[in-house]
Design a protein around this motif. Structure first.
Motif: not given
Length: 89
Positions: A9, A31, A74-76, A1, A34-35
């Motif tokens: 976001s 969702d 997208f992943d944190s 992200t 985590h992203g």
């Protein structure tokens, strides 16, 4: 992200909630806690781009569509790509 803004976001969070509530006009955004996962397609990209998203995110969506990608994640905890703009939020 790291490659989307906080506002991007927040927009994706709203889209994911719309999709989960079975809104027929919602883009395919999920969702993942985590992203986000975005199913890339002409309609989804067009609908996401109607939101007030950053120009960097718009460019990522266009590039994904042009490259024929089917899913954009997208992943944190995901990798940070140096060639892409990053945001610290």
């Amino acid at each position: 992200t790291a490659h989307i803004t906080k506002n991007d976001s927040e927009c994706l969070t709203r889209f994911a909630a719309d999709y989960a509530s079975k809104n027929d006009d919602a883009p395919y955004v999920f969702d993942t806690k985590h992203g986000f996962l975005i199913i890339i397609g002409v309609l989804t990209v067009a609908r996401v781009k109607l939101a007030p998203i950053s120009k960097e995110f718009t460019q990522l969506l266009d590039a994904a569509l042009d490259e024929g990608l089917l899913i954009l994640a997208f992943d944190s905890d995901g990798n940070k790509h140096e060639e892409l703009t990053s945001f610290d939020w």
